[in-house]
Design a protein around this motif. Structure first.
Motif, mmCIF file in Angstrom:
data_model
loop_
_atom_site.group_PDB
_atom_site.id
_atom_site.type_symbol
_atom_site.label_atom_id
_atom_site.label_comp_id
_atom_site.label_asym_id
_atom_site.label_seq_id
_atom_site.Cartn_x
_atom_site.Cartn_y
_atom_site.Cartn_z
ATOM 1 N N ILE A 147 -54.917 -11.296 -48.575
ATOM 2 C CA ILE A 147 -55.137 -10.063 -49.343
ATOM 3 C C ILE A 147 -53.838 -9.283 -49.465
ATOM 4 N N LEU A 148 -53.084 -9.204 -48.380
ATOM 5 C CA LEU A 148 -51.830 -8.463 -48.409
ATOM 6 C C LEU A 148 -50.860 -9.031 -49.434
ATOM 7 N N GLN A 149 -50.773 -10.361 -49.530
ATOM 8 C CA GLN A 149 -49.796 -10.939 -50.451
ATOM 9 C C GLN A 149 -50.128 -10.623 -51.907
ATOM 10 N N PHE A 195 -41.573 -2.141 -49.122
ATOM 11 C CA PHE A 195 -41.245 -3.078 -48.045
ATOM 12 C C PHE A 195 -41.557 -2.470 -46.684
ATOM 13 N N VAL A 196 -41.182 -1.216 -46.482
ATOM 14 C CA VAL A 196 -41.425 -0.554 -45.193
ATOM 15 C C VAL A 196 -42.925 -0.423 -44.944
ATOM 16 N N VAL A 197 -43.681 0.014 -45.969
ATOM 17 C CA VAL A 197 -45.119 0.235 -45.786
ATOM 18 C C VAL A 197 -45.845 -1.087 -45.533
ATOM 19 N N PHE A 198 -45.579 -2.093 -46.351
ATOM 20 C CA PHE A 198 -46.288 -3.366 -46.177
ATOM 21 C C PHE A 198 -45.843 -4.094 -44.915
ATOM 22 N N SER A 199 -44.599 -3.924 -44.515
ATOM 23 C CA SER A 199 -44.177 -4.501 -43.237
ATOM 24 C C SER A 199 -44.948 -3.847 -42.096
ATOM 25 N N GLY A 200 -45.162 -2.526 -42.230
ATOM 26 C CA GLY A 200 -45.968 -1.835 -41.226
ATOM 27 C C GLY A 200 -47.387 -2.358 -41.176
ATOM 28 N N TRP A 201 -47.986 -2.595 -42.352
ATOM 29 C CA TRP A 201 -49.336 -3.159 -42.373
ATOM 30 C C TRP A 201 -49.350 -4.562 -41.777
ATOM 31 N N GLY A 202 -48.321 -5.344 -42.085
ATOM 32 C CA GLY A 202 -48.269 -6.703 -41.536
ATOM 33 C C GLY A 202 -48.166 -6.714 -40.030
ATOM 34 N N ILE A 203 -47.324 -5.855 -39.481
ATOM 35 C CA ILE A 203 -47.185 -5.786 -38.024
ATOM 36 C C ILE A 203 -48.448 -5.213 -37.390
ATOM 37 N N ALA A 204 -49.082 -4.253 -38.084
ATOM 38 C CA ALA A 204 -50.355 -3.730 -37.576
ATOM 39 C C ALA A 204 -51.405 -4.830 -37.512
ATOM 40 N N PHE A 205 -51.415 -5.718 -38.508
ATOM 41 C CA PHE A 205 -52.337 -6.862 -38.484
ATOM 42 C C PHE A 205 -52.037 -7.759 -37.283
ATOM 43 N N LEU A 231 -41.850 -10.107 -42.045
ATOM 44 C CA LEU A 231 -40.900 -9.321 -42.829
ATOM 45 C C LEU A 231 -40.347 -10.133 -43.997
ATOM 46 N N VAL A 232 -40.051 -11.392 -43.742
ATOM 47 C CA VAL A 232 -39.517 -12.241 -44.812
ATOM 48 C C VAL A 232 -40.571 -12.469 -45.889
ATOM 49 N N MET A 233 -41.820 -12.701 -45.481
ATOM 50 C CA MET A 233 -42.867 -12.918 -46.475
ATOM 51 C C MET A 233 -43.071 -11.676 -47.340
ATOM 52 N N VAL A 234 -43.090 -10.495 -46.739
ATOM 53 C CA VAL A 234 -43.264 -9.262 -47.504
ATOM 54 C C VAL A 234 -42.130 -9.107 -48.513
ATOM 55 N N ALA A 235 -40.896 -9.303 -48.060
ATOM 56 C CA ALA A 235 -39.757 -9.160 -48.968
ATOM 57 C C ALA A 235 -39.795 -10.202 -50.081
ATOM 58 N N ALA A 236 -40.180 -11.426 -49.748
ATOM 59 C CA ALA A 236 -40.230 -12.490 -50.757
ATOM 60 C C ALA A 236 -41.242 -12.170 -51.845
ATOM 61 N N ALA A 285 -47.018 -25.679 -51.890
ATOM 62 C CA ALA A 285 -45.642 -25.621 -51.416
ATOM 63 C C ALA A 285 -44.860 -24.465 -52.007
ATOM 64 N N ILE A 286 -45.270 -23.953 -53.176
ATOM 65 C CA ILE A 286 -44.527 -22.856 -53.798
ATOM 66 C C ILE A 286 -45.145 -21.492 -53.475
ATOM 67 N N LEU A 287 -46.084 -21.463 -52.536
ATOM 68 C CA LEU A 287 -46.715 -20.211 -52.123
ATOM 69 C C LEU A 287 -46.141 -19.778 -50.773
ATOM 70 N N PRO A 288 -45.504 -18.617 -50.682
ATOM 71 C CA PRO A 288 -45.043 -18.150 -49.362
ATOM 72 C C PRO A 288 -46.167 -18.061 -48.347
ATOM 73 N N LEU A 289 -47.389 -17.765 -48.810
ATOM 74 C CA LEU A 289 -48.522 -17.646 -47.891
ATOM 75 C C LEU A 289 -48.760 -18.945 -47.133
ATOM 76 N N THR A 290 -48.576 -20.084 -47.783
ATOM 77 C CA THR A 290 -48.781 -21.380 -47.120
ATOM 78 C C THR A 290 -47.897 -21.501 -45.887
ATOM 79 N N TRP A 291 -46.637 -21.130 -46.061
ATOM 80 C CA TRP A 291 -45.679 -21.291 -44.959
ATOM 81 C C TRP A 291 -45.879 -20.227 -43.901
ATOM 82 N N TRP A 292 -46.328 -19.040 -44.321
ATOM 83 C CA TRP A 292 -46.639 -18.022 -43.318
ATOM 84 C C TRP A 292 -47.825 -18.444 -42.460
#
Length: 391
Positions: free
Chosen positions: A197-199, A242-252, A276-281, A332-339
């Motif tokens: 959902i986040l992505q 980036f800051v807000v979604f990184s915060g949500w990601g770390i909260a998760f 952090l890399v996934m959010v930025a990507a 393979a072209i989805l960052p979510l797969t690798w995350w």
């Protein structure tokens, strides 16, 4: 100069976010509400007491004993006694029942004669997870009941209990679950749905942030704040998201458990870095799509096509190894797969860091593609004023 350009673009974006309630909702309320919703859906962790029906045409002590064994299984619960097959099928179509057990007439009589007693189980395989749990528990209860019948019969014929037990089950299978031992759906399924959902939200925000500048013909003013530096303009614009979604990601990661004290420090570090890399990507890929299409509606359509079905391709619900080559290529072209691979390796499996090197490297590659692609696409559309203003 570059730092000053970044600060000006950052202030410009923060000023917009302070006024725009829709973008505020994308950053704040939607991630919170969807995370809480998924947590509530999977709060039980395990699937228990699926309602099933029982058609007992025998009405004998043995049929009632079998019914009690089935009802005691953790995954199912006898919730109804349909009058006939038509009523049972109707209940399954309305999903008030997930399956029906039928014990035919003469069940006890056949067993006492030493004949095979048949028990029928009908279940709705359309819901594969529920059907698998139902079939497993009903089969286990039925096999246990059958083994008990054989044990009693042979002991009555004078055989020792130990000899009977060994002959009834000459091979004992011991199943050992290495990871996710309790089969917790909140852990492996809910834990992948939240990033899924986040992505979507992250890439939508990245595309919207750049796309609205092109739509509103404010692209020159935005780039002027950055002295024409595309990289500084993008960095300043996307930094708040980036800051807000990184915060949500770390909260998760904190709420679901990957950052718990049980995980080694190296695993926690690589999980935070990967998030952090996934959010930025995703932010940069969204910006790239918006700049390349120069049309916010088209960009959001591409984002929806790219991100909405992503969860189906990451291999969490359906094994990636069993997918056809086209599906594997799309995954393979989805960052979510690798995350998700990184998350599973470092959280659920406790794998060494070297095992996650490929996942992290691919995420960094996608970040680079998004960064370079967004700068080049922005530079190109900046020189094409005839493409601005498309709605």
């Amino acid at each position: 100069m570059a730092a000053s350009a970044f600060r000006r673009c950052l202030r410009r974006e923060l000023s917009h976010l302070a006024r725009d309630r829709w973008d505020q909702a994308l950053l704040l309320w939607l991630p919170l509400l969807t995370g809480l919703l998924i947590a509530a859906i999977f709060s039980a962790g395990q699937i228990r007491e699926l309602p099933i029906g029982l058609i007992d045409a025998d009405h004998s002590p043995l049929s009632r004993q079998l019914a009690r064994l089935i009802d005691a299984a953790p995954g199912v619960r006898i919730a109804a006694a349909p009058a006939d097959h038509a009523a049972a099928m109707q209940a399954m179509r309305t999903r008030s029942l997930y399956g029906v057990i039928e014990i035919p007439e003469g069940f006890e009589r056949r067993i006492k004669r030493g004949e095979q007693g048949d028990v029928l189980c009908f279940y709705n395989a359309q819901f594969a997870t529920a059907a698998g749990i139902l079939a497993k528990d009903v089969q286990a209860a039925t096999l246990t009941f059958g083994a008990g019948i054989r044990l009693v019969a042979r002991e009555k014929r004078g055989e020792s209990a130990i000899a009977v037990r060994d002959s009834v089950q000459p091979i004992s299978l011991r199943l050992t679950s290495l990871y996710n031992e309790s089969i917790d759906y909140q852990t492996f399924l809910g834990g992948a749905l939240v990033p899924a959902i986040l992505q979507i939200l992250i890439m939508v925000v990245g595309a919207s942030a750049v796309g609205r500048e092109i739509r509103d013909r404010s692209l020159p003013a935005w780039l002027a704040e950055a002295d024409g530096r595309g990289a500084a303009a993008l960095l300043g614009k996307l930094m708040p998201a980036f800051v807000v979604f990184s915060g949500w990601g770390i909260a998760f990661l904190l709420a679901w458990g990957p950052l718990s004290g049980e995980a080694p420090g190296s695993a926690r570090a690589i999980l935070i870095a990967g998030m952090l890399v996934m959010v930025a990507a995703y932010l940069l890929l969204g910006a790239m799509v918006a700049a390349a299409t120069a049309n916010l509606r088209s960009a959001l359509s591409v984002v929806g096509f790219y991100t909405a079905p992503a969860f189906a391709y990451v291999g969490q619900a359906f094994p990636l190894i069993a997918m056809p080559a086209v599906a594997k290529a799309w995954a393979a072209i989805l960052p979510l797969t690798w995350w998700v691979q990184l998350q599973n390796q470092q959280w659920l499996m406790g794998a060494p860091l070297a095992a996650s090197a490929t996942s992290l490297a691919v995420l960094l590659l996608m970040l680079a593609v998004g960064a370079i692609g967004s700068v080049l696409a922005l530079r190109r559309v900046a020189g094409q004023p005839e493409r601005w203003g498309a709605r």
